[in-house]
Structures are given as C-alpha cells and as structure tokens.
Design a protein around this motif. Structure first.
Motif, PDB file in Angstrom:
ATOM      1  N   ALA A 180      -2.407 -20.778 -30.578  1.00  0.00           N
ATOM      2  CA  ALA A 180      -2.304 -20.181 -29.064  1.00  0.00           C
ATOM      3  C   ALA A 180      -1.597 -18.696 -29.342  1.00  0.00           C
ATOM      4  CB  ALA A 180      -1.593 -21.122 -28.269  1.00  0.00           C
ATOM      5  N   LEU A 181      -0.380 -18.709 -30.120  1.00  0.00           N
ATOM      6  CA  LEU A 181       0.301 -17.372 -30.292  1.00  0.00           C
ATOM      7  C   LEU A 181      -0.547 -16.413 -30.838  1.00  0.00           C
ATOM      8  CD1 LEU A 181       3.607 -18.849 -31.639  1.00  0.00           C
ATOM      9  CD2 LEU A 181       3.338 -17.782 -29.435  1.00  0.00           C
ATOM     10  N   ILE A 182      -1.565 -16.765 -31.860  1.00  0.00           N
ATOM     11  CA  ILE A 182      -2.546 -15.828 -32.304  1.00  0.00           C
ATOM     12  C   ILE A 182      -3.391 -15.233 -31.383  1.00  0.00           C
ATOM     13  CG2 ILE A 182      -4.154 -15.133 -34.178  1.00  0.00           C
ATOM     14  CD1 ILE A 182      -2.555 -17.060 -36.014  1.00  0.00           C
ATOM     15  N   ARG A 183      -3.886 -16.100 -30.702  1.00  0.00           N
ATOM     16  CA  ARG A 183      -4.968 -15.713 -29.572  1.00  0.00           C
ATOM     17  C   ARG A 183      -4.443 -14.955 -28.393  1.00  0.00           C
ATOM     18  NH1 ARG A 183      -6.573 -21.273 -29.975  1.00  0.00           N
ATOM     19  NH2 ARG A 183      -5.455 -21.843 -28.002  1.00  0.00           N
ATOM     20  N   ALA A 184      -3.097 -15.035 -28.182  1.00  0.00           N
ATOM     21  CA  ALA A 184      -2.499 -14.193 -27.227  1.00  0.00           C
ATOM     22  C   ALA A 184      -2.070 -12.616 -27.497  1.00  0.00           C
ATOM     23  CB  ALA A 184      -1.150 -15.023 -26.859  1.00  0.00           C
ATOM     24  N   MET A 185      -2.320 -12.328 -28.807  1.00  0.00           N
ATOM     25  CA  MET A 185      -2.155 -11.196 -29.592  1.00  0.00           C
ATOM     26  C   MET A 185      -3.210 -10.175 -29.082  1.00  0.00           C
ATOM     27  SD  MET A 185      -0.926 -11.817 -33.272  1.00  0.00           S
ATOM     28  CE  MET A 185       0.608 -12.852 -33.758  1.00  0.00           C
ATOM     29  N   ALA A 186      -2.583  -9.027 -28.824  1.00  0.00           N
ATOM     30  CA  ALA A 186      -3.822  -7.965 -28.273  1.00  0.00           C
ATOM     31  C   ALA A 186      -4.681  -7.658 -29.473  1.00  0.00           C
ATOM     32  CB  ALA A 186      -3.068  -6.829 -27.984  1.00  0.00           C
TER      33      ALA A 186
END
Length: 469
Positions: free
Chosen positions: A19-25
């Motif tokens: 989830a953290l990686i998907r939230a990255m621009a």
C-alpha cells in the motif's frame, strides 16, 4: 544495533508495504530503490556537523564500501567536482571502489551513472564532476593533483603511509574539502593518529550489524572459525587492538625502523614456509623476500604469502626469485620433505635452493630475529599489514587455535633473516643437545612396570640362569 528504514519496512505486513509503494507518485518507487537514506543504517550515513575526515572503522561485511560509494554519489549531486578515489593498490581501487558489487558503478542509477575510462583512471558524471583513481602504492601520483573530496578505502592496508600526506596536501579545492576513510581496523600509526585527531569523526561498527544482508555461509564459516579469537575481535568486532602483552615484536619497534626505499643489497633470499594442504581451510604458505646490505642490516622487501596449491606457490616464489634477483630460495621441509625442492625444480630446474629443518620450536627460532628489530638492524620497506599483525601477536605461548591462524608469515620471515643475518654460535649443536636433554629431564618420568624375580629352583629361574651363561 539499529536498522535501516528499508529493514523496518520489511518487518511490516506485506499488505502495508504494498500500500505504501502504491501510494508513491510515478517515479518515486524507482527513486526509493536508489535512495541511500532509506536503505542505510544510521551508522552508514555521514555524521552531521563540521568535520574534515570521517573515519568509518568497521568489521568485514559491515557495508563500508557501500557507505563510501554512496557518499561519493551524494557529494557529486551536491556539487563536488574533483574527487580522489584511493585504494591500497590500483587493482583494489578499480575492482572494489569502482566496479565492485557495492562500488560506484553498481550503486548509481542509469541517469546518474558516470562514464568510466579505466585507461585514464577516470570517472566522469553527467554534471561534469570527475573522480580519479589512485593507488596508495604510488604516493608520488598524488603529488600535485587538487581535490575537494576524497574516498580512501582500507587505509590500514596502505603500504606507504606517505600517500595519505600527499593526498592531504592536495585537499585544497572548494570551501569545505572533506575525506571519507573506510577501513578494517589495524593498530597502524596512521589510524591511531587519525582516531586522536580533533578534525576526524570516528564511526565504529561490527560485522554482525549487517547480518541480514550477508550470505548465511559467511557467518557459518567465518564466525565459527574466528569468533572469540584476537583476529576475530579485529576483523569482525572492529576493535582497534594494541600490542599483545608478551609479544616478541611491538608496533613501535617495527615503525621506528620502517623505510621508504631499500639500499643496495649484498644478498637477497626468498623464504618459504609451505602449507601441508591447500584450500580455503588450509594454512597459508608464508613467502617472504628479504635482503641484507653490507652494514649487516636486513630488509623485508615483499610479503607474497597466501593460500596456494603447491605448484602455484612454487611459481610465485620463482617469479620473486627472478624479479628481486635473489641468490637463493630457502624453504622449510619438515612437513613437505623432498616434495618442496621437487616442486620448485618443476618450475625452474636450476634454481638455487636450500632446505632447512626446524629442529627447535618456533619461539626459540624467532627470538634472535626479534633481537635484530630491537637493535634497529631489521627494516620493513613500506608496510606489510598481515605480516606485522602476526608479528605483534606472536607470543612465547602462542596457540594457533585460540589465535585463529597459524603464523606462517612470521615463520617465513624468521627463515629469511636466519639465513641472512643470524650467526650460528660455535658449538651450537652440543648446546642444543644439552637443551633437549634438560627439557626431557624436566618432564615427569613415566612409572616403569615392576620387574618380577623368578623363585630360585623354578623353571623360570633355570631358564634365566641359562640365558646369563
């Protein structure tokens, strides 16, 4: 022991990390992969504040090379333009600092990766910054060039400490020239001086701190062999060890007689202490090149020791014999017997060879050679880190199991200087006989079985009488 941010993320449930990686621009994930601030442990990041030298003293596998390479990458992005990369040898600078698995090329993302021109010893970044590789074996190459940043690797293994002085004279570009030193600890004078220097910030770390990133086999083999030994305290725990109490040599006596260049030699020998077996677990084969001048002083010219199969150490010794124009090869044959001479003559049938036998213990043989150093008659041409480590840990009760190694380099040194400088005492043989007899007499005697006397008139008695007659 502190963990990097990446290691902390690894402890989270996979769903949270995803989830953290998907939230990255867009592009942030790739930048995250190469952002050293997230991957590094706090001890691998440069210290805050004003400093001129950062000395990172750490054990094997700590991540020193990665720390140095990432520091250079960050400094180039910050505006540094002339960087010195100094390794113990030219091969070390290229194979470890530049091309290694944790070297500058490997840790640089595509858009930032410098152009490497080995023939020019130069890396050029897209923003115009230039780094030049240097060998500490060639201090004169550092005389003249100017730099605003420098990365020095394995300072404890530099053969010529003058290379550090030449580098420091050239650190005069920009408003804030800085130097990073990554090294395994050795009680060399240069490192001891840096630790005490107020302009130097020291960071220490052990091999255990990077265990999660190292091959399990490294710990299975290396830790099992060296943990708890003096060598392990230095190479794994990064302790800066001082002289061993009771050692035959001290760092001070070696340092006091160290020279940059050797005078003309009247004799040169190559001494060999061959290992019985070969392979990763075998002892080293000690190979020392030494000479003497017409004033009766001795000089260590080269230490070529290592783990080799017999034909390889023979080739290496013959090459040294020819390169240094030696007049003889001296080798211990207690274990190898005729094999030692036969192996050498397979490479060169005409080599001048003397077989020597160890009739006395290591310490007894070494004491006259240690006395040469105390008298200022033995000199090292440059620095020989591994040999000197063995010398300054060589005590009268040395235990190879507790030490974690066999002092094969010292053995070869002793054979070399014994051949060149140690004068035999008149009547030495009879004194050695008396010494061995005294040693045997001091040993507790084994109880002898009681002898039975046959009863007079018995068959055994008559048999004994007949044998007497």
């Amino acid at each position: 022991m502190t963990a990097s941010l990446l290691e902390q993320l690894a402890d989270l449930p996979k769903a949270e990390v995803d989830a953290l990686i998907r939230a990255m621009a867009p592009g942030e994930a790739n930048a995250f992969e190469y952002d050293w601030r997230y991957r590094a442990r706090p001890e691998q990041l440069p210290p805050a504040g004003s400093w001129r030298v950062w000395l990172l003293v750490a054990g094997r596998g700590f991540g020193k090379t990665r720390s140095g390479a990432e520091w250079v990458r960050a400094e180039v992005k910050a505006g540094r333009r002339r960087i010195a990369l100094v390794g113990p040898t030219a091969a070390d600078a290229r194979q470890v600092m530049v091309e290694g698995a944790s070297g500058i090329l490997a840790i640089s993302p595509g858009p930032e990766r410098p152009l490497y021109e080995p023939s020019k010893r130069r890396l050029t970044w897209p923003n115009g910054a230039i780094a030049t590789t240097y060998s500490a074996d060639e201090p004169e190459r550092l005389r003249g060039p100017q730099h605003d940043a420098a990365w020095c690797d394995e300072l404890g293994a530099w053969r010529y400490p003058e290379a550090w002085d030449m580098l420091m004279f050239g650190m005069r570009l920009g408003a804030d020239p800085r130097t990073v030193v990554t090294t395994t600890p050795r009680p060399a004078k240069l490192i001891r001086d840096l630790v005490r220097d107020p302009i130097c910030v020291v960071t220490r770390g052990s091999s255990y701190e990077n265990r999660s990133n190292l091959a399990p086999a490294f710990f299975d083999q290396i830790i099992r062999k060296y943990e708890g030994t003096r060598l392990g305290r230095q190479e794994l725990d990064a302790e800066l060890l001082e002289d061993t109490p009771g050692a035959l040599w001290s760092h001070g006596s070696i340092e006091a007689s160290r020279l940059r260049l050797a005078p003309d030699m009247t004799r040169v020998v190559v001494a060999i202490d061959p290992a019985v077996t070969s392979g990763d677990e075998a002892d080293e084969t000690g190979i020392i090149v030494a000479g003497k001048d017409d004033n009766g002083h001795g000089y260590v010219l080269a230490d070529l020791s290592g783990r080799y199969p017999p034909i390889e150490w023979a080739r290496l010794a013959i090459t040294a014999y020819r390169t240094h124009r030696a007049d003889r090869i001296v080798a211990e044959v207690n274990n190898g017997g005729d094999m030692v001479g036969a192996t050498l003559r397979m490479v060169d049938p005409n080599v001048a060879f003397t077989a020597v036998h160890a009739s006395r213990g290591k310490v007894v043989r070494a004491e006259p050679v240690a006395a040469l150093y105390q008298q200022g008659r033995a000199h090292h041409i440059g620095t020989f880190p591994q040999l000197e480590d063995q010398m300054t840990n060589f005590t009268s009760d040395i235990d190879r199991v507790a030490a974690g190694y066999s002092p094969d380099r010292v053995d070869a040194l002793v054979w070399a200087f014994t051949e060149l400088l140690v004068e035999r005492m008149p009547g030495e043989g009879i004194y050695e006989l008396y010494r061995q007899q005294a040693k045997a007499a001091a040993q507790p005697s084994k109880p002898q079985p009681a002898q039975t006397v046959p009863q007079p008139g018995s068959m055994e008695w008559f048999e004994a009488q007949k044998n007497k007659g």
